[in-house]
Design a protein around this motif. Sequence first.
Motif, PDB file in Angstrom:
ATOM      1  N   UNK A 354      -9.589 -19.847 -16.513  1.00  0.00           N
ATOM      2  CA  UNK A 354     -10.832 -20.624 -16.536  1.00  0.00           C
ATOM      3  C   UNK A 354     -11.945 -19.882 -15.800  1.00  0.00           C
ATOM      4  N   UNK A 355     -11.649 -19.395 -14.611  1.00  0.00           N
ATOM      5  CA  UNK A 355     -12.677 -18.749 -13.799  1.00  0.00           C
ATOM      6  C   UNK A 355     -13.112 -17.408 -14.375  1.00  0.00           C
ATOM      7  N   UNK A 356     -12.329 -16.873 -15.307  1.00  0.00           N
ATOM      8  CA  UNK A 356     -12.685 -15.608 -15.919  1.00  0.00           C
ATOM      9  C   UNK A 356     -13.540 -15.735 -17.157  1.00  0.00           C
ATOM     10  N   UNK A 357     -13.978 -16.952 -17.480  1.00  0.00           N
ATOM     11  CA  UNK A 357     -14.729 -17.183 -18.711  1.00  0.00           C
ATOM     12  C   UNK A 357     -16.074 -16.464 -18.696  1.00  0.00           C
ATOM     13  N   UNK A 358     -16.565 -16.086 -19.884  1.00  0.00           N
ATOM     14  CA  UNK A 358     -17.901 -15.521 -20.012  1.00  0.00           C
ATOM     15  C   UNK A 358     -17.962 -14.034 -19.715  1.00  0.00           C
ATOM     16  N   UNK A 359     -19.158 -13.494 -19.836  1.00  0.00           N
ATOM     17  CA  UNK A 359     -19.354 -12.071 -19.579  1.00  0.00           C
ATOM     18  C   UNK A 359     -18.509 -11.223 -20.521  1.00  0.00           C
ATOM     19  N   UNK A 360     -17.863 -10.187 -19.980  1.00  0.00           N
ATOM     20  CA  UNK A 360     -17.049  -9.300 -20.802  1.00  0.00           C
ATOM     21  C   UNK A 360     -15.802  -9.992 -21.351  1.00  0.00           C
ATOM     22  N   UNK A 361     -15.336 -11.037 -20.676  1.00  0.00           N
ATOM     23  CA  UNK A 361     -14.145 -11.746 -21.138  1.00  0.00           C
ATOM     24  C   UNK A 361     -14.437 -12.630 -22.338  1.00  0.00           C
ATOM     25  N   UNK A 362     -15.686 -12.990 -22.540  1.00  0.00           N
ATOM     26  CA  UNK A 362     -16.043 -13.851 -23.659  1.00  0.00           C
ATOM     27  C   UNK A 362     -15.688 -15.308 -23.414  1.00  0.00           C
TER      28      UNK A 362
END
Length: 485
Positions: A354-362
């Motif tokens: 969850x906390x890795x969402x967005x940016x390069x992770x999409x």
Amino acid sequence: MRCLVTGATGYIGGRLVPRLLAEDHTVRCLARKAGRLRDVPWSADVEITEGDLSRPETLPAAFDGIEVAYYLVHSLGRADFEALDRAAATNFATAARAAGVRRIVYLGGPEPPADDRPSAHLRSRAEVARILLASGVPTAVLRAAIIIGSGSASFEMLRHLTERLPAMVTPRWVRNRIQPIAVRDVLHYLAGCAALPAEVNRAFDIAGPEVLTFGDMMQRYAAVAGLRRRIIVPVRPLTPSLSSYWVGLITPVPNAIARPLVESLIHEAVAHEHDIAAFVPDPAGGLTGFDRAVRLALTKVRDAQVETRWSTASGPDASAEPLPSDPKWSGGSVYTDLRERAVAAPPAALWQVIEGVGGEHGWYSFPLAWTVRGWLDRLIGGVGLRRGRRHPHRLYVGEALDFWRVEEIVPGELLRLRAEMRLPGRAWLEMRAVPAGDGHSRYLQRAVFLPRGLAGHAYWAAVAPFHAVVFGGMARNIARGAEQM
């Protein structure tokens, strides 16, 4: 004082109870079913007695030991509401007199001109007032016109008509003068009436500081809500009966409630006196103006709906917040998309995804859709997806995340994002990791959209068909990502 509140499951009663508690009164609530008050924030601080005003034998226990009794019920929405209200008021008055109650307080409607034929709604309100004033128990009748606050039926009609119709053909009564009052000021006077001298047995007009037409109120509401000025064309053929069906079609207010309220609007509702101030001084800082009352209703209720919680605050603005007992049609339009997945992984692994969402992770689903949405946002002057994220693994409250802003984060549990892309409304995306036992967890995802005007409703209708792919795929892939860690 020991106060009895009838109608505690209703709009005014549910907001008066915490006000009375804050002023150190002891409160008992009369309800047909006690379970309806189970989830209100103040339920543990009051005594709840089951009873029915249509059944006199159930009332003595409710009135026992009571000093001040509030009559805040009505049967609007029933075809025979006049007869039901007449019987309920008579039973209430009889029980209050028998129990030695020192004061009755009733919130009624405006007194129509004597030469008019009053609507059934106002006629019934006036009849209830007469019954209570003649009860033998000192009674204060407060006569209010439109009450401005989220959850008030009249305000909900105003809200939805204004938000959903940028242009409208209206009946002539939109030009009638009305003196609305903020719900916080209504509660101020209701609570203050508990201490009225015993010799006071009369009606009082209560109203806000401004006299407006219904058309004025729609235009002022639009300005506060950030909508364009509405085009309003009053015409003669729209009778109260016809216009009530129109209101029922456009707004979520049930037609059985909308019709008597609309029929009441044929009468001007302007206060003729302000004698209540001699006994209950006006609120500190003065009465609340229309624009501020609307702003409080919009801000408070929208924030509370997004967070799905009910405040336990007892301050003067708490009355603008929603309660579980409010009808489903109150509070303005809120669109939601809810997703839930069982995850065969511990909450810590789920939270890492969850906390890795967005940016390069999409965004874990349909990358092309997110990319296109970012391009469209930039074309219309928005931020698009170009902001990315500052840290690949950690998020902090207040930081930008693509075209979102981190509004709230509870490490290991909750991430709430507020949309900053160009939208005809306001939007949030919420993701939660919930322990499920045996080393497993549950993923909860909720998208919330608060439309602004007709464009907002149209936007949601246009994008809703894609939610199964975008939000559904997002939930599946987040769960799968946690399980593969």
